[in-house]
Design a protein around this motif. Structure first.
Motif, PDB file in Angstrom:
ATOM      1  N   ASN A  11       0.809  -1.210   0.000  1.00  0.00           N
ATOM      2  CA  ASN A  11       0.000   0.000   0.000  1.00  0.00           C
ATOM      3  C   ASN A  11       0.846   1.265   0.000  1.00  0.00           C
ATOM      4  O   ASN A  11       0.313   2.362   0.175  1.00  0.00           O
ATOM      5  CB  ASN A  11      -0.926   0.006   1.228  1.00  0.00           C
ATOM      6  CG  ASN A  11      -1.930  -1.143   1.185  1.00  0.00           C
ATOM      7  OD1 ASN A  11      -2.451  -1.463   0.123  1.00  0.00           O
ATOM      8  ND2 ASN A  11      -2.182  -1.764   2.332  1.00  0.00           N
ATOM      9  N   GLN A  12       2.141   1.104  -0.185  1.00  0.00           N
ATOM     10  CA  GLN A  12       3.024   2.267  -0.126  1.00  0.00           C
ATOM     11  C   GLN A  12       3.025   3.029  -1.449  1.00  0.00           C
ATOM     12  O   GLN A  12       2.926   2.439  -2.526  1.00  0.00           O
ATOM     13  CB  GLN A  12       4.448   1.829   0.195  1.00  0.00           C
ATOM     14  CG  GLN A  12       4.605   1.136   1.534  1.00  0.00           C
ATOM     15  CD  GLN A  12       6.056   0.791   1.822  1.00  0.00           C
ATOM     16  OE1 GLN A  12       6.959   1.581   1.555  1.00  0.00           O
ATOM     17  NE2 GLN A  12       6.280  -0.391   2.362  1.00  0.00           N
ATOM     18  N   ILE A  13       3.168   4.350  -1.347  1.00  0.00           N
ATOM     19  CA  ILE A  13       3.319   5.195  -2.526  1.00  0.00           C
ATOM     20  C   ILE A  13       4.786   5.147  -2.969  1.00  0.00           C
ATOM     21  O   ILE A  13       5.701   5.232  -2.155  1.00  0.00           O
ATOM     22  CB  ILE A  13       2.913   6.646  -2.222  1.00  0.00           C
ATOM     23  CG1 ILE A  13       1.421   6.703  -1.858  1.00  0.00           C
ATOM     24  CG2 ILE A  13       3.203   7.557  -3.409  1.00  0.00           C
ATOM     25  CD1 ILE A  13       0.493   6.266  -2.977  1.00  0.00           C
ATOM     26  N   VAL A  14       4.990   4.977  -4.268  1.00  0.00           N
ATOM     27  CA  VAL A  14       6.337   4.932  -4.835  1.00  0.00           C
ATOM     28  C   VAL A  14       6.687   6.329  -5.337  1.00  0.00           C
ATOM     29  O   VAL A  14       5.889   6.953  -6.047  1.00  0.00           O
ATOM     30  CB  VAL A  14       6.412   3.918  -5.993  1.00  0.00           C
ATOM     31  CG1 VAL A  14       7.785   3.945  -6.659  1.00  0.00           C
ATOM     32  CG2 VAL A  14       6.088   2.514  -5.484  1.00  0.00           C
ATOM     33  N   PRO A  15       7.859   6.857  -4.990  1.00  0.00           N
ATOM     34  CA  PRO A  15       8.221   8.208  -5.438  1.00  0.00           C
ATOM     35  C   PRO A  15       8.234   8.316  -6.959  1.00  0.00           C
ATOM     36  O   PRO A  15       8.552   7.344  -7.658  1.00  0.00           O
ATOM     37  CB  PRO A  15       9.635   8.413  -4.875  1.00  0.00           C
ATOM     38  CG  PRO A  15       9.816   7.371  -3.841  1.00  0.00           C
ATOM     39  CD  PRO A  15       8.922   6.233  -4.189  1.00  0.00           C
ATOM     40  N   PHE A  16       7.892   9.496  -7.468  1.00  0.00           N
ATOM     41  CA  PHE A  16       7.988   9.710  -8.912  1.00  0.00           C
ATOM     42  C   PHE A  16       9.410   9.422  -9.405  1.00  0.00           C
ATOM     43  O   PHE A  16       9.609   8.784 -10.428  1.00  0.00           O
ATOM     44  CB  PHE A  16       7.611  11.153  -9.272  1.00  0.00           C
ATOM     45  CG  PHE A  16       6.147  11.463  -9.104  1.00  0.00           C
ATOM     46  CD1 PHE A  16       5.195  10.771  -9.831  1.00  0.00           C
ATOM     47  CD2 PHE A  16       5.731  12.447  -8.227  1.00  0.00           C
ATOM     48  CE1 PHE A  16       3.835  11.057  -9.694  1.00  0.00           C
ATOM     49  CE2 PHE A  16       4.384  12.743  -8.081  1.00  0.00           C
ATOM     50  CZ  PHE A  16       3.436  12.053  -8.812  1.00  0.00           C
ATOM     51  N   ASN A  17      10.389   9.915  -8.669  1.00  0.00           N
ATOM     52  CA  ASN A  17      11.792   9.738  -9.042  1.00  0.00           C
ATOM     53  C   ASN A  17      12.348   8.477  -8.378  1.00  0.00           C
ATOM     54  O   ASN A  17      13.110   8.535  -7.419  1.00  0.00           O
ATOM     55  CB  ASN A  17      12.613  10.976  -8.634  1.00  0.00           C
ATOM     56  CG  ASN A  17      12.148  12.228  -9.343  1.00  0.00           C
ATOM     57  OD1 ASN A  17      11.788  12.196 -10.513  1.00  0.00           O
ATOM     58  ND2 ASN A  17      12.136  13.351  -8.640  1.00  0.00           N
ATOM     59  N   HIS A  18      11.938   7.316  -8.913  1.00  0.00           N
ATOM     60  CA  HIS A  18      12.332   6.037  -8.310  1.00  0.00           C
ATOM     61  C   HIS A  18      13.265   5.232  -9.207  1.00  0.00           C
ATOM     62  O   HIS A  18      13.574   4.086  -8.889  1.00  0.00           O
ATOM     63  CB  HIS A  18      11.084   5.197  -8.010  1.00  0.00           C
ATOM     64  CG  HIS A  18      10.306   4.814  -9.237  1.00  0.00           C
ATOM     65  ND1 HIS A  18       9.249   5.579  -9.716  1.00  0.00           N
ATOM     66  CD2 HIS A  18      10.427   3.773 -10.109  1.00  0.00           C
ATOM     67  CE1 HIS A  18       8.772   5.019 -10.811  1.00  0.00           C
ATOM     68  NE2 HIS A  18       9.474   3.919 -11.080  1.00  0.00           N
ATOM     69  N   GLN A  19      13.727   5.814 -10.310  1.00  0.00           N
ATOM     70  CA  GLN A  19      14.534   5.031 -11.258  1.00  0.00           C
ATOM     71  C   GLN A  19      15.812   4.508 -10.609  1.00  0.00           C
ATOM     72  O   GLN A  19      16.248   3.390 -10.900  1.00  0.00           O
ATOM     73  CB  GLN A  19      14.874   5.874 -12.491  1.00  0.00           C
ATOM     74  CG  GLN A  19      15.508   5.073 -13.627  1.00  0.00           C
ATOM     75  CD  GLN A  19      15.432   5.791 -14.954  1.00  0.00           C
ATOM     76  OE1 GLN A  19      14.382   6.288 -15.343  1.00  0.00           O
ATOM     77  NE2 GLN A  19      16.553   5.875 -15.658  1.00  0.00           N
ATOM     78  N   HIS A  20      16.396   5.295  -9.715  1.00  0.00           N
ATOM     79  CA  HIS A  20      17.616   4.835  -9.030  1.00  0.00           C
ATOM     80  C   HIS A  20      17.314   3.664  -8.098  1.00  0.00           C
ATOM     81  O   HIS A  20      18.179   2.805  -7.868  1.00  0.00           O
ATOM     82  CB  HIS A  20      18.280   5.984  -8.266  1.00  0.00           C
ATOM     83  CG  HIS A  20      17.481   6.486  -7.092  1.00  0.00           C
ATOM     84  ND1 HIS A  20      16.313   7.201  -7.246  1.00  0.00           N
ATOM     85  CD2 HIS A  20      17.683   6.351  -5.752  1.00  0.00           C
ATOM     86  CE1 HIS A  20      15.831   7.502  -6.043  1.00  0.00           C
ATOM     87  NE2 HIS A  20      16.638   6.994  -5.132  1.00  0.00           N
ATOM     88  N   LEU A  21      16.092   3.607  -7.565  1.00  0.00           N
ATOM     89  CA  LEU A  21      15.713   2.485  -6.705  1.00  0.00           C
ATOM     90  C   LEU A  21      15.560   1.210  -7.529  1.00  0.00           C
ATOM     91  O   LEU A  21      15.997   0.137  -7.109  1.00  0.00           O
ATOM     92  CB  LEU A  21      14.403   2.801  -5.978  1.00  0.00           C
ATOM     93  CG  LEU A  21      14.417   4.017  -5.049  1.00  0.00           C
ATOM     94  CD1 LEU A  21      13.025   4.292  -4.490  1.00  0.00           C
ATOM     95  CD2 LEU A  21      15.419   3.820  -3.912  1.00  0.00           C
ATOM     96  N   LEU A  22      14.945   1.327  -8.704  1.00  0.00           N
ATOM     97  CA  LEU A  22      14.805   0.166  -9.583  1.00  0.00           C
ATOM     98  C   LEU A  22      16.174  -0.313 -10.061  1.00  0.00           C
ATOM     99  O   LEU A  22      16.455  -1.518 -10.091  1.00  0.00           O
ATOM    100  CB  LEU A  22      13.913   0.530 -10.773  1.00  0.00           C
ATOM    101  CG  LEU A  22      13.551  -0.600 -11.738  1.00  0.00           C
ATOM    102  CD1 LEU A  22      12.854  -1.744 -11.013  1.00  0.00           C
ATOM    103  CD2 LEU A  22      12.679  -0.078 -12.875  1.00  0.00           C
ATOM    104  N   THR A  23      17.032   0.631 -10.406  1.00  0.00           N
ATOM    105  CA  THR A  23      18.398   0.274 -10.802  1.00  0.00           C
ATOM    106  C   THR A  23      19.120  -0.432  -9.669  1.00  0.00           C
ATOM    107  O   THR A  23      19.845  -1.416  -9.892  1.00  0.00           O
ATOM    108  CB  THR A  23      19.179   1.534 -11.209  1.00  0.00           C
ATOM    109  OG1 THR A  23      18.520   2.170 -12.304  1.00  0.00           O
ATOM    110  CG2 THR A  23      20.607   1.195 -11.605  1.00  0.00           C
ATOM    111  N   GLY A  24      18.905   0.042  -8.455  1.00  0.00           N
ATOM    112  CA  GLY A  24      19.559  -0.551  -7.293  1.00  0.00           C
ATOM    113  C   GLY A  24      19.207  -2.015  -7.096  1.00  0.00           C
ATOM    114  O   GLY A  24      20.085  -2.838  -6.805  1.00  0.00           O
ATOM    115  N   VAL A  25      17.927  -2.367  -7.280  1.00  0.00           N
ATOM    116  CA  VAL A  25      17.556  -3.773  -7.081  1.00  0.00           C
ATOM    117  C   VAL A  25      18.060  -4.642  -8.241  1.00  0.00           C
ATOM    118  O   VAL A  25      18.444  -5.801  -8.024  1.00  0.00           O
ATOM    119  CB  VAL A  25      16.035  -3.958  -6.880  1.00  0.00           C
ATOM    120  CG1 VAL A  25      15.582  -3.303  -5.601  1.00  0.00           C
ATOM    121  CG2 VAL A  25      15.237  -3.436  -8.061  1.00  0.00           C
TER     122      VAL A  25
END
Length: 218
Positions: A11-25
Protein backbone atom coordinates in the motif's frame (compact mmCIF):
# COMPACT_ATOMS: atom_id res chain seq x y z
CA UNK A 1 16.81 -13.14 -23.79
CA UNK A 2 14.18 -11.11 -21.98
CA UNK A 3 12.79 -11.65 -18.49
CA UNK A 4 9.34 -10.34 -17.59
CA UNK A 5 8.62 -9.75 -13.91
CA UNK A 6 5.24 -9.74 -12.19
CA UNK A 7 5.33 -7.68 -9.02
CA UNK A 8 3.18 -7.72 -5.91
CA UNK A 9 2.81 -4.26 -4.45
CA UNK A 10 1.95 -3.07 -0.97
CA UNK A 11 0.00 0.00 0.00
CA UNK A 12 3.02 2.27 -0.13
CA UNK A 13 3.32 5.20 -2.53
CA UNK A 14 6.34 4.93 -4.83
CA UNK A 15 8.22 8.21 -5.44
CA UNK A 16 7.99 9.71 -8.91
CA UNK A 17 11.79 9.74 -9.04
CA UNK A 18 12.33 6.04 -8.31
CA UNK A 19 14.53 5.03 -11.26
CA UNK A 20 17.62 4.83 -9.03
CA UNK A 21 15.71 2.49 -6.70
CA UNK A 22 14.80 0.17 -9.58
CA UNK A 23 18.40 0.27 -10.80
CA UNK A 24 19.56 -0.55 -7.29
CA UNK A 25 17.56 -3.77 -7.08
CA UNK A 26 18.63 -4.84 -10.59
CA UNK A 27 22.27 -4.38 -9.55
CA UNK A 28 21.57 -6.19 -6.27
CA UNK A 29 20.22 -9.20 -8.16
CA UNK A 30 23.07 -9.18 -10.67
CA UNK A 31 25.73 -8.93 -7.98
CA UNK A 32 29.22 -7.83 -8.96
CA UNK A 33 29.81 -7.90 -12.69
CA UNK A 34 31.91 -6.13 -15.26
CA UNK A 35 28.86 -4.35 -16.68
CA UNK A 36 28.70 -1.89 -13.79
CA UNK A 37 30.12 1.45 -14.83
CA UNK A 38 30.92 0.14 -18.32
CA UNK A 39 29.11 0.12 -21.66
CA UNK A 40 26.14 -2.00 -20.56
CA UNK A 41 24.93 -4.80 -22.79
CA UNK A 42 21.59 -4.97 -21.04
CA UNK A 43 18.52 -2.80 -20.59
CA UNK A 44 15.31 -2.73 -18.58
CA UNK A 45 11.94 -1.04 -18.80
CA UNK A 46 10.21 1.31 -16.42
CA UNK A 47 7.63 0.03 -13.94
CA UNK A 48 4.20 -0.41 -15.49
CA UNK A 49 0.77 0.03 -13.92
CA UNK A 50 1.33 3.12 -11.81
CA UNK A 51 -1.24 5.86 -11.28
CA UNK A 52 -0.46 9.35 -10.10
CA UNK A 53 -1.16 9.91 -6.43
CA UNK A 54 -0.57 12.94 -4.23
CA UNK A 55 3.13 12.35 -3.56
CA UNK A 56 4.09 9.71 -6.10
CA UNK A 57 2.69 6.66 -7.88
CA UNK A 58 0.16 4.14 -6.65
CA UNK A 59 0.28 0.54 -7.92
CA UNK A 60 -3.06 -0.76 -6.72
CA UNK A 61 -3.19 -3.70 -9.15
CA UNK A 62 0.45 -4.73 -9.01
CA UNK A 63 3.20 -3.87 -11.44
CA UNK A 64 5.57 -5.34 -13.99
CA UNK A 65 8.77 -4.60 -15.87
CA UNK A 66 11.28 -6.43 -18.05
CA UNK A 67 15.03 -6.97 -18.19
CA UNK A 68 16.87 -7.88 -21.42
CA UNK A 69 20.47 -8.87 -22.00
CA UNK A 70 22.68 -10.04 -24.84
CA UNK A 71 24.53 -12.45 -22.54
CA UNK A 72 22.20 -15.19 -21.27
CA UNK A 73 24.54 -15.80 -18.33
CA UNK A 74 23.56 -12.34 -17.10
CA UNK A 75 19.86 -13.24 -17.17
CA UNK A 76 20.59 -16.48 -15.30
CA UNK A 77 22.50 -14.50 -12.67
CA UNK A 78 19.55 -12.13 -12.31
CA UNK A 79 17.14 -15.03 -11.78
CA UNK A 80 19.43 -16.49 -9.11
CA UNK A 81 19.54 -13.10 -7.39
CA UNK A 82 15.75 -12.84 -7.36
CA UNK A 83 15.39 -16.36 -5.99
CA UNK A 84 17.66 -15.41 -3.08
CA UNK A 85 15.97 -12.07 -2.42
CA UNK A 86 12.80 -11.11 -4.33
CA UNK A 87 12.23 -7.92 -2.30
CA UNK A 88 12.42 -4.65 -4.19
CA UNK A 89 11.51 -1.34 -2.53
CA UNK A 90 8.46 0.40 -1.03
CA UNK A 91 6.74 -2.92 -0.33
CA UNK A 92 7.26 -4.37 -3.81
CA UNK A 93 8.20 -8.01 -4.36
CA UNK A 94 8.76 -10.13 -7.47
CA UNK A 95 6.26 -12.99 -7.54
CA UNK A 96 6.84 -14.45 -11.01
CA UNK A 97 9.55 -14.46 -13.68
CA UNK A 98 8.64 -15.29 -17.29
CA UNK A 99 11.46 -15.99 -19.77
CA UNK A 100 11.10 -14.81 -23.37
CA UNK A 101 13.66 -15.95 -25.95
CA UNK A 102 14.77 -13.27 -28.37
CA UNK A 103 12.21 -13.34 -31.21
CA UNK A 104 12.75 -13.25 -34.95
CA UNK A 105 12.80 -9.52 -35.73
CA UNK A 106 13.67 -9.75 -39.43
CA UNK A 107 10.32 -8.20 -40.42
CA UNK A 108 10.27 -5.61 -37.64
CA UNK A 109 11.67 -2.10 -38.16
CA UNK A 110 9.80 0.07 -35.63
CA UNK A 111 10.71 -0.16 -31.94
CA UNK A 112 8.78 1.67 -29.23
CA UNK A 113 10.48 2.86 -26.04
CA UNK A 114 9.80 0.96 -22.83
CA UNK A 115 11.86 3.51 -20.93
CA UNK A 116 13.00 6.97 -22.10
CA UNK A 117 15.86 6.97 -24.62
CA UNK A 118 18.71 9.11 -23.34
CA UNK A 119 21.43 10.57 -25.55
CA UNK A 120 24.25 12.58 -24.03
CA UNK A 121 27.57 13.89 -25.22
CA UNK A 122 30.32 15.58 -23.26
CA UNK A 123 31.35 19.07 -24.38
CA UNK A 124 34.17 21.22 -23.06
CA UNK A 125 32.13 22.76 -20.28
CA UNK A 126 29.21 20.44 -19.60
CA UNK A 127 27.17 17.41 -20.64
CA UNK A 128 24.72 18.01 -23.48
CA UNK A 129 21.44 16.10 -23.64
CA UNK A 130 20.39 15.45 -27.25
CA UNK A 131 16.70 15.64 -28.19
CA UNK A 132 15.04 13.36 -30.78
CA UNK A 133 14.57 16.14 -33.36
CA UNK A 134 18.14 17.39 -33.10
CA UNK A 135 19.92 16.88 -36.48
CA UNK A 136 22.66 14.94 -34.65
CA UNK A 137 20.34 12.60 -32.75
CA UNK A 138 20.25 9.75 -35.29
CA UNK A 139 24.01 9.85 -35.77
CA UNK A 140 24.56 9.56 -32.03
CA UNK A 141 22.00 6.74 -31.70
CA UNK A 142 23.86 4.76 -34.35
CA UNK A 143 27.25 5.59 -32.87
CA UNK A 144 26.32 4.26 -29.42
CA UNK A 145 24.71 1.10 -30.80
CA UNK A 146 27.78 0.40 -32.95
CA UNK A 147 30.03 0.83 -29.88
CA UNK A 148 28.00 -1.82 -28.06
CA UNK A 149 28.11 -4.07 -31.12
CA UNK A 150 31.86 -3.70 -31.28
CA UNK A 151 32.10 -4.74 -27.64
CA UNK A 152 30.03 -7.83 -28.46
CA UNK A 153 32.05 -8.60 -31.60
CA UNK A 154 29.24 -7.75 -34.03
CA UNK A 155 29.29 -5.65 -37.21
CA UNK A 156 26.60 -4.49 -39.64
CA UNK A 157 27.49 -2.27 -42.59
CA UNK A 158 23.78 -1.99 -43.47
CA UNK A 159 22.77 -0.47 -40.13
CA UNK A 160 20.59 2.64 -40.11
CA UNK A 161 19.00 3.99 -36.93
CA UNK A 162 16.68 6.99 -36.71
CA UNK A 163 13.89 8.41 -34.60
CA UNK A 164 10.43 8.21 -36.16
CA UNK A 165 9.68 11.93 -36.41
CA UNK A 166 6.24 11.17 -37.87
CA UNK A 167 5.07 9.77 -34.53
CA UNK A 168 2.37 12.23 -33.34
CA UNK A 169 3.06 11.77 -29.62
CA UNK A 170 6.85 12.15 -29.80
CA UNK A 171 8.24 14.18 -26.94
CA UNK A 172 10.74 14.29 -24.12
CA UNK A 173 10.68 13.36 -20.47
CA UNK A 174 12.70 14.92 -17.67
CA UNK A 175 14.02 12.08 -15.50
CA UNK A 176 15.69 12.91 -12.19
CA UNK A 177 18.27 10.29 -11.27
CA UNK A 178 19.96 10.81 -7.89
CA UNK A 179 19.19 14.55 -8.02
CA UNK A 180 20.55 14.89 -11.57
CA UNK A 181 18.00 15.98 -14.18
CA UNK A 182 18.20 14.17 -17.52
CA UNK A 183 16.23 15.18 -20.59
CA UNK A 184 15.39 11.92 -22.38
CA UNK A 185 13.29 11.01 -25.41
CA UNK A 186 9.91 9.32 -25.70
CA UNK A 187 9.84 8.56 -29.41
CA UNK A 188 9.88 5.32 -31.45
CA UNK A 189 13.01 4.37 -33.36
CA UNK A 190 13.30 2.84 -36.82
CA UNK A 191 16.10 0.29 -37.18
CA UNK A 192 17.13 -1.08 -40.57
CA UNK A 193 19.82 -3.73 -40.63
CA UNK A 194 20.50 -7.41 -40.19
CA UNK A 195 17.99 -9.42 -38.11
CA UNK A 196 20.72 -10.13 -35.54
CA UNK A 197 21.40 -6.39 -35.23
CA UNK A 198 17.75 -5.69 -34.48
CA UNK A 199 17.73 -8.53 -31.97
CA UNK A 200 20.83 -7.10 -30.32
CA UNK A 201 19.22 -3.64 -30.03
CA UNK A 202 16.07 -5.24 -28.60
CA UNK A 203 18.23 -6.86 -25.93
CA UNK A 204 20.69 -4.11 -24.99
CA UNK A 205 18.53 -1.03 -25.59
CA UNK A 206 19.25 2.24 -27.38
CA UNK A 207 21.13 5.36 -26.41
CA UNK A 208 23.19 6.00 -23.31
CA UNK A 209 22.82 4.75 -19.74
CA UNK A 210 20.79 1.61 -20.46
CA UNK A 211 22.39 0.08 -17.37
CA UNK A 212 20.52 2.56 -15.15
CA UNK A 213 17.09 2.27 -16.72
CA UNK A 214 17.15 4.29 -19.94
CA UNK A 215 16.58 3.09 -23.50
CA UNK A 216 14.72 -0.19 -23.13
CA UNK A 217 12.67 -0.96 -26.25
CA UNK A 218 9.64 -3.10 -27.08
Amino acid sequence: MRLHFKIKTGNQIVPFNHQHLLTGVVHKWLGWNQEHGDLSLYSFSRLEGGRKAKNGLSFENGSSFFFSAWDEDLTKRLIEGIQKDPEMFNGMQVTEVIMQPTPDLSEKDLFYPASPIFIKRQTENNTEHIIYNDPRANEFLKETLESKMQKAGLTDETLDVRFDLSYPRAGTKLVTYKNIKNRANWCPVIINGKPETKAFAWEVGLGNSTGIGFGGVK
